[in-house]
Design a protein around this motif. Structure first.
Motif, mmCIF file in Angstrom:
data_model
loop_
_atom_site.group_PDB
_atom_site.id
_atom_site.type_symbol
_atom_site.label_atom_id
_atom_site.label_comp_id
_atom_site.label_asym_id
_atom_site.label_seq_id
_atom_site.Cartn_x
_atom_site.Cartn_y
_atom_site.Cartn_z
ATOM 1 N N GLU A 11 0.889 -1.028 -0.258
ATOM 2 C CA GLU A 11 -0.054 -0.096 -0.124
ATOM 3 C C GLU A 11 0.792 1.156 -0.134
ATOM 4 O O GLU A 11 0.536 2.177 -0.631
ATOM 5 C CB GLU A 11 -0.991 -0.224 1.107
ATOM 6 N N THR A 12 1.841 1.377 0.871
ATOM 7 C CA THR A 12 2.831 2.264 0.849
ATOM 8 C C THR A 12 3.497 2.650 -0.528
ATOM 9 O O THR A 12 3.629 3.749 -0.983
ATOM 10 C CB THR A 12 3.939 2.215 2.048
ATOM 11 N N GLN A 15 0.736 4.142 -2.765
ATOM 12 C CA GLN A 15 0.636 5.504 -2.473
ATOM 13 C C GLN A 15 1.621 6.479 -2.954
ATOM 14 O O GLN A 15 1.310 7.342 -3.517
ATOM 15 C CB GLN A 15 0.247 5.468 -1.019
ATOM 16 N N GLU A 26 -3.884 14.413 -7.272
ATOM 17 C CA GLU A 26 -5.064 14.136 -6.293
ATOM 18 C C GLU A 26 -5.914 15.297 -6.271
ATOM 19 O O GLU A 26 -5.484 16.559 -6.219
ATOM 20 C CB GLU A 26 -4.410 13.917 -4.866
#
Length: 101
Positions: A11-12, A15, A26
């Motif tokens: 996940e890191t 991201q 974003e």
């Protein structure tokens, strides 16, 4: 490495990749506050997509799916005629019971 640790690491990494992509920044809180539903922002396109989303137009008398056991030689005879054998079989059945078309 534990499964949770692996997921956290993955996940890191994901991201980090998202944050480093200049083509997909974003959205900011200000941008999200101005967001409108697609149907409001593009009503004509939304309506066209809604109309075409269902595939073919609905038939007045749609075909019925059935499970039917037939003799192998009967099916082979229809299949020997090539593509469209199911339609030919349907036509033969209609004629056999006295229906037109």
């Amino acid at each position: 490495m534990t499964k949770k640790r692996q997921l956290d690491t993955e996940e890191t990494r994901i991201q980090r990749m998202i944050a480093s992509d200049p083509d997909a920044p974003e959205a900011t809180d200000a941008q999200l506050a101005q967001a409108r539903p697609f149907t409001e922002a593009f009503p004509v396109l939304a309506e066209a997509m809604r109309r075409s989303a269902g595939g073919r137009p609905k038939l007045d008398a749609p075909k019925m799916s059935v499970s039917l056991r037939l003799d192998q030689d009967v099916v082979a005879r229809f299949k020997a005629g090539g593509p469209g054998w199911q339609s030919r079989m349907n036509r033969a059945l209609r004629e056999a019971v006295g229906l037109s078309g």
